[in-house]
Write a protein that holds these residues in place. Structure first.
Motif, PDB file in Angstrom:
ATOM      1  N   GLU A  81       0.740  -1.310   0.030  1.00 19.32           N
ATOM      2  CA  GLU A  81      -0.025  -0.154   0.036  1.00 19.32           C
ATOM      3  C   GLU A  81       0.880   1.413   0.025  1.00 19.32           C
ATOM      4  O   GLU A  81       1.960   1.345   0.717  1.00 19.32           O
ATOM      5  N   ARG A 117       0.135   1.419  -3.270  1.00 23.06           N
ATOM      6  CA  ARG A 117      -0.041   0.974  -4.876  1.00 23.06           C
ATOM      7  C   ARG A 117       0.627  -0.296  -4.831  1.00 23.06           C
ATOM      8  O   ARG A 117       1.869  -0.245  -4.514  1.00 23.06           O
ATOM      9  N   CYS A 118       0.224  -1.235  -5.733  1.00 28.64           N
ATOM     10  CA  CYS A 118       1.006  -2.474  -5.859  1.00 28.64           C
ATOM     11  C   CYS A 118       0.279  -3.172  -7.168  1.00 28.64           C
ATOM     12  O   CYS A 118      -0.775  -3.892  -7.201  1.00 28.64           O
ATOM     13  N   ASP A 119       0.934  -2.709  -8.243  1.00 28.03           N
ATOM     14  CA  ASP A 119       0.657  -3.457  -9.452  1.00 28.03           C
ATOM     15  C   ASP A 119       1.773  -4.102 -10.034  1.00 28.03           C
ATOM     16  O   ASP A 119       2.880  -3.656 -10.352  1.00 28.03           O
ATOM     17  N   ALA A 157       4.494   1.108  -7.776  1.00 27.89           N
ATOM     18  CA  ALA A 157       4.281   1.606  -6.836  1.00 27.89           C
ATOM     19  C   ALA A 157       4.221   3.207  -6.405  1.00 27.89           C
ATOM     20  O   ALA A 157       4.348   3.908  -7.681  1.00 27.89           O
ATOM     21  N   THR A 158       4.271   3.600  -5.297  1.00 26.43           N
ATOM     22  CA  THR A 158       4.475   5.071  -4.960  1.00 26.43           C
ATOM     23  C   THR A 158       5.916   5.290  -4.176  1.00 26.43           C
ATOM     24  O   THR A 158       6.487   4.450  -3.928  1.00 26.43           O
ATOM     25  N   GLN A 175       7.467   3.436  -0.707  1.00 27.51           N
ATOM     26  CA  GLN A 175       7.026   2.320  -0.211  1.00 27.51           C
ATOM     27  C   GLN A 175       7.976   1.280   0.260  1.00 27.51           C
ATOM     28  O   GLN A 175       9.124   1.186  -0.353  1.00 27.51           O
ATOM     29  N   HIS A 187       8.861   2.129  -9.142  1.00 36.35           N
ATOM     30  CA  HIS A 187       8.801   0.837  -9.240  1.00 36.35           C
ATOM     31  C   HIS A 187       9.862  -0.117  -8.348  1.00 36.35           C
ATOM     32  O   HIS A 187      10.970   0.551  -8.503  1.00 36.35           O
ATOM     33  N   GLU A 247      -4.013  -7.061  -1.896  1.00 36.14           N
ATOM     34  CA  GLU A 247      -4.147  -5.690  -2.352  1.00 36.14           C
ATOM     35  C   GLU A 247      -3.436  -5.539  -3.775  1.00 36.14           C
ATOM     36  O   GLU A 247      -3.688  -4.293  -4.465  1.00 36.14           O
ATOM     37  N   CYS A 248      -2.490  -6.256  -4.323  1.00 36.00           N
ATOM     38  CA  CYS A 248      -1.939  -6.165  -5.550  1.00 36.00           C
ATOM     39  C   CYS A 248      -2.597  -6.472  -6.676  1.00 36.00           C
ATOM     40  O   CYS A 248      -3.601  -7.559  -6.573  1.00 36.00           O
TER      41      CYS A 248
END
Ligand SMILES: [Zn+2]
Length: 215
Positions: free
Chosen positions: A80, A82-84, A106-107, A110, A185, A211-212
């Motif tokens: 968290e 972001r997690c792609d 991500a941001t 993290q 990332h 969450e990803c």
């Protein structure tokens, strides 16, 4: 050692549940058990979602963390906000190279984690044109080598040769190296045979938090 952010979320959950259970117990002793309260309803809801029945006043065990994918390697980043996860191992890269890991979008900032107990056996700094700030981690148990690139910074106090534990923060997501400004990332590689051995696709091996996304 548990995943730090998971551990803190778990303790938060436990704290919340304990507060509710404690509140119910106190009400029960004052008013008698026959009276149902809003708090009872909350406890019932918790009990319905938990894997084990919850007895009033008993210690509450938080449900196990949900995983999108179950693998043998701990996920290397806090998911968290972001997690792609990009399924991009083996993609073509400039100069005839191929992409030797997966990228996890991500941001900035993290947390990045040691995925196993081991030793930080390689380090690159922000002047490294491809990787930017990066760590290489050699696993104690099986000799696998893990590589973490494009960090904004390293965890304070860590130096090359340090021993780290599974789940320990070793750095923070950034855009150093070749991603381009703002393309935050984590680039993560797995070399089962060690630092000089070939990389394999990490994705089938990774434990991916719910969450990803994976694309
Ligand atoms: Zn990459």
């Amino acid at each position: 050692m548990p995943h730090p952010s998971r551990a803190s979320r778990r303790s938060l959950l436990l704290g919340t549940a304990a507060t509710i259970v404690g509140g119910v117990a106190a009400l029960g002793s004052r008013r008698g058990d026959a009276i149902r309260t809003e708090a009872d309803t909350e406890v019932d809801a918790l009990a319905a979602s938990a894997p084990l029945p919850i007895e009033r006043g008993a210690t509450v065990t938080a449900p196990a963390k949900r995983l999108r994918r179950v693998g043998g390697i701990m996920f290397p980043m806090g998911p968290e906000p972001r997690c792609d996860v990009l399924d991009n191992f083996g993609d073509a890269r400039s100069g005839g190279r191929s992409h030797e890991g997966v990228d996890i979008l991500a941001t900035l900032g993290q947390e990045v984690y040691a995925v196993t107990d081991g030793v930080l056996v390689s380090q690159a700094d922000a002047s490294a044109s491809l990787s930017g700030n990066a760590w290489g981690l050699l696993a104690d148990d099986n000799g696998a080598y893990y590589f973490f690139a494009h960090l904004s910074r390293f965890a304070e106090g860590l130096t090359l040769g340090d021993r780290v534990q599974r789940g320990q923060v070793i750095g923070y997501v950034g855009d150093t190296g070749n991603p381009g400004p703002g393309n935050y990332h984590l680039h993560f590689e797995v070399h089962p045979g060690g630092q000089r051995a070939a990389a394999v696709d990490p994705l089938p091996l990774l434990e991916v938090p719910f969450e990803c996304t994976i694309t």
